[in-house]
Scaffold this motif. Sequence first.
Motif, PDB file in Angstrom:
ATOM      1  N   PRO A  36      13.507  -2.138 -82.671  1.00 43.24           N
ATOM      2  CA  PRO A  36      12.359  -2.850 -83.262  1.00 43.24           C
ATOM      3  C   PRO A  36      12.494  -4.360 -83.119  1.00 43.24           C
ATOM      4  N   GLN A  37      11.415  -5.024 -82.746  1.00 49.42           N
ATOM      5  CA  GLN A  37      11.443  -6.465 -82.549  1.00 49.42           C
ATOM      6  C   GLN A  37      11.530  -7.250 -83.860  1.00 49.42           C
ATOM      7  N   PHE A  38      11.147  -6.630 -84.989  1.00 55.56           N
ATOM      8  CA  PHE A  38      11.149  -7.366 -86.252  1.00 55.56           C
ATOM      9  C   PHE A  38      12.550  -7.523 -86.839  1.00 55.56           C
ATOM     10  N   ILE A  39      13.545  -6.806 -86.304  1.00 53.09           N
ATOM     11  CA  ILE A  39      14.912  -6.944 -86.802  1.00 53.09           C
ATOM     12  C   ILE A  39      15.504  -8.240 -86.256  1.00 53.09           C
ATOM     13  N   PRO A  40      16.102  -9.101 -87.114  1.00 55.06           N
ATOM     14  CA  PRO A  40      16.679 -10.372 -86.656  1.00 55.06           C
ATOM     15  C   PRO A  40      17.683 -10.159 -85.522  1.00 55.06           C
ATOM     16  N   GLY A  41      17.561 -10.967 -84.471  1.00 53.90           N
ATOM     17  CA  GLY A  41      18.461 -10.867 -83.325  1.00 53.90           C
ATOM     18  C   GLY A  41      17.919 -10.028 -82.191  1.00 53.90           C
ATOM     19  N   ASN A  42      16.826  -9.281 -82.451  1.00 57.29           N
ATOM     20  CA  ASN A  42      16.249  -8.425 -81.409  1.00 57.29           C
ATOM     21  C   ASN A  42      15.206  -9.145 -80.559  1.00 57.29           C
ATOM     22  N   ASN A  43      14.958 -10.409 -80.830  1.00 56.87           N
ATOM     23  CA  ASN A  43      13.912 -11.130 -80.102  1.00 56.87           C
ATOM     24  C   ASN A  43      14.415 -12.479 -79.578  1.00 56.87           C
ATOM     25  N   GLU A  44      15.638 -12.486 -79.014  1.00 59.62           N
ATOM     26  CA  GLU A  44      16.236 -13.723 -78.522  1.00 59.62           C
ATOM     27  C   GLU A  44      16.357 -13.752 -76.997  1.00 59.62           C
ATOM     28  N   ASP A  45      15.466 -13.050 -76.300  1.00 59.35           N
ATOM     29  CA  ASP A  45      15.535 -12.984 -74.840  1.00 59.35           C
ATOM     30  C   ASP A  45      15.343 -14.349 -74.197  1.00 59.35           C
ATOM     31  N   ASP A  46      14.531 -15.213 -74.810  1.00 57.56           N
ATOM     32  CA  ASP A  46      14.282 -16.528 -74.219  1.00 57.56           C
ATOM     33  C   ASP A  46      15.549 -17.370 -74.159  1.00 57.56           C
ATOM     34  N   LEU A  47      16.436 -17.211 -75.143  1.00 56.76           N
ATOM     35  CA  LEU A  47      17.654 -18.012 -75.187  1.00 56.76           C
ATOM     36  C   LEU A  47      18.834 -17.349 -74.467  1.00 56.76           C
ATOM     37  N   LYS A  48      18.947 -16.044 -74.624  1.00 59.06           N
ATOM     38  CA  LYS A  48      20.132 -15.342 -74.116  1.00 59.06           C
ATOM     39  C   LYS A  48      19.847 -14.452 -72.908  1.00 59.06           C
ATOM     40  N   GLY A  49      18.590 -14.338 -72.524  1.00 55.02           N
ATOM     41  CA  GLY A  49      18.253 -13.455 -71.415  1.00 55.02           C
ATOM     42  C   GLY A  49      18.136 -12.013 -71.869  1.00 55.02           C
ATOM     43  N   LYS A  50      17.692 -11.171 -70.969  1.00 56.29           N
ATOM     44  CA  LYS A  50      17.525  -9.759 -71.289  1.00 56.29           C
ATOM     45  C   LYS A  50      18.799  -8.979 -70.945  1.00 56.29           C
ATOM     46  N   SER A  51      19.185  -8.122 -71.862  1.00 54.34           N
ATOM     47  CA  SER A  51      20.323  -7.235 -71.646  1.00 54.34           C
ATOM     48  C   SER A  51      19.880  -5.803 -71.885  1.00 54.34           C
ATOM     49  N   SER A  52      20.536  -4.886 -71.212  1.00 48.32           N
ATOM     50  CA  SER A  52      20.277  -3.462 -71.444  1.00 48.32           C
ATOM     51  C   SER A  52      21.601  -2.759 -71.695  1.00 48.32           C
ATOM     52  N   TYR A  53      21.578  -1.825 -72.632  1.00 53.22           N
ATOM     53  CA  TYR A  53      22.786  -1.077 -72.988  1.00 53.22           C
ATOM     54  C   TYR A  53      22.389   0.389 -73.115  1.00 53.22           C
ATOM     55  N   THR A  54      22.973   1.217 -72.277  1.00 55.40           N
ATOM     56  CA  THR A  54      22.688   2.649 -72.299  1.00 55.40           C
ATOM     57  C   THR A  54      24.006   3.406 -72.367  1.00 55.40           C
ATOM     58  N   ASP A  55      24.106   4.336 -73.283  1.00 52.99           N
ATOM     59  CA  ASP A  55      25.302   5.181 -73.326  1.00 52.99           C
ATOM     60  C   ASP A  55      24.904   6.624 -73.619  1.00 52.99           C
ATOM     61  N   LEU A  56      25.641   7.523 -73.018  1.00 54.23           N
ATOM     62  CA  LEU A  56      25.411   8.953 -73.175  1.00 54.23           C
ATOM     63  C   LEU A  56      26.775   9.610 -73.290  1.00 54.23           C
ATOM     64  N   SER A  57      26.986  10.374 -74.355  1.00 54.54           N
ATOM     65  CA  SER A  57      28.292  11.000 -74.541  1.00 54.54           C
ATOM     66  C   SER A  57      28.154  12.463 -74.917  1.00 54.54           C
ATOM     67  N   PHE A  58      29.142  13.236 -74.508  1.00 55.47           N
ATOM     68  CA  PHE A  58      29.235  14.655 -74.837  1.00 55.47           C
ATOM     69  C   PHE A  58      30.600  14.876 -75.470  1.00 55.47           C
ATOM     70  N   ARG A  59      30.615  15.514 -76.618  1.00 54.10           N
ATOM     71  CA  ARG A  59      31.882  15.765 -77.295  1.00 54.10           C
ATOM     72  C   ARG A  59      32.029  17.258 -77.555  1.00 54.10           C
ATOM     73  N   PHE A  60      33.173  17.832 -77.161  1.00 57.72           N
ATOM     74  CA  PHE A  60      33.452  19.250 -77.325  1.00 57.72           C
ATOM     75  C   PHE A  60      34.666  19.424 -78.236  1.00 57.72           C
ATOM     76  N   PHE A  61      34.702  20.535 -78.982  1.00 56.40           N
ATOM     77  CA  PHE A  61      35.793  20.798 -79.905  1.00 56.40           C
ATOM     78  C   PHE A  61      36.384  22.187 -79.662  1.00 56.40           C
ATOM     79  N   PRO A  62      37.003  22.438 -78.519  1.00 57.72           N
ATOM     80  CA  PRO A  62      37.641  23.746 -78.306  1.00 57.72           C
ATOM     81  C   PRO A  62      38.937  23.834 -79.116  1.00 57.72           C
ATOM     82  N   LYS A  63      38.876  24.607 -80.204  1.00 59.41           N
ATOM     83  CA  LYS A  63      40.001  24.758 -81.128  1.00 59.41           C
ATOM     84  C   LYS A  63      40.431  23.393 -81.655  1.00 59.41           C
ATOM     85  N   ARG A  64      41.690  23.000 -81.437  1.00 60.59           N
ATOM     86  CA  ARG A  64      42.170  21.732 -81.991  1.00 60.59           C
ATOM     87  C   ARG A  64      42.116  20.595 -80.971  1.00 60.59           C
TER      88      ARG A  64
END
Length: 331
Positions: A85-113
């Motif tokens: 959301p753009q209304f959250i402080p720090g989410n609308n500073e592209d003019d000063l800091k440029g545009k960044s993108s962050y994407t992460d995808l993770s899979f976690r498995f729990f076979p026994k221990r």
Amino acid sequence: MNFFKAGLSILFSLFVLQVKAQSDTLNIKSYAEQVMIRLNLDTNLEKYILSQGKNDKIELSINNKTRTSVSVDYRVISATISFSPQFIPGNNEDDLKGKSSYTDLSFRFFPKRFIQNIYYKKVKGFYVENMKDFIPDWKETDAYLQFPDLKVLSFGGTTSYVLNKNFSAKSIYTHSEWQKKSSGSWIPYLDYDVSFFTNTINEVKNKEVQYKIGGNMGYFYNCIIKDKVNIAPYLSVGLGGQFSSSTEENKKKENEQFVTLRMEGGLHVGYNSEHLLFGARMSFKTYTYQKNQEAVENNNLYGLIYLGYRFAPPRVVKNTYDKVQKKIPVL
């Protein structure tokens, strides 16, 4: 719509692999048969520090966004919708800091221990955070030096083993279980990944490929307070090796090997009842190595606040899942 401009990602972010749903034990209560809806607010701070001595360093950071997401979990499947959301402080500073993108995808498995984690991460767009070190009269309202084409693409994972069978990692990671009694465990694990660094400066393309592998030992403790509150700190350290090769304009430049040091830690505080759960989590990861006379450090700081609710699955959901499970037994 701003919702789509901020970014809409629908992904399968977490799979918990088990042959069949676990039942309650003396020390652990399972919620595998319930649906969980969770509202999350999270942020990732990614930074690279290159330094030669105390007074000669450059700090490259991403223009971080605070993300809001809604996730739905049932048995081994988790689906998440997230945006910034753009209304959250720090989410609308592209003019000063440029545009960044962050994407992460993770899979976690729990076979026994065992705990097996596999992840993909893509970060693009960095800026120089410590501008005052280069321009003394620089002000925070001035634009930062930016590297919009600097991109880091990583594929990797960790393989862990929980030495104490009475310790529930799921109660911290996925909230699909609840540990009834306070307990801790040493957890040795192996981490490994391959990362691709690419950048273009003055139309000159640079690329570096890094292969990392390391052994780690960590201690995790889950303190249960009055049956419904848990405080779970952890800390781990590790030693490993890194092998890298870099090229400039597709011409082989150099191959190098380094010894790496790694530290990871965090704290989770949560409330859990049969239906309602909420809490917060903070974690950090850092690794460093020496390159010639230069120290290179990569830091990641992650923060999360969540609010969730569990309920029995609607009959149509349960029946549909059971039919699919017959055809795909791993579910």
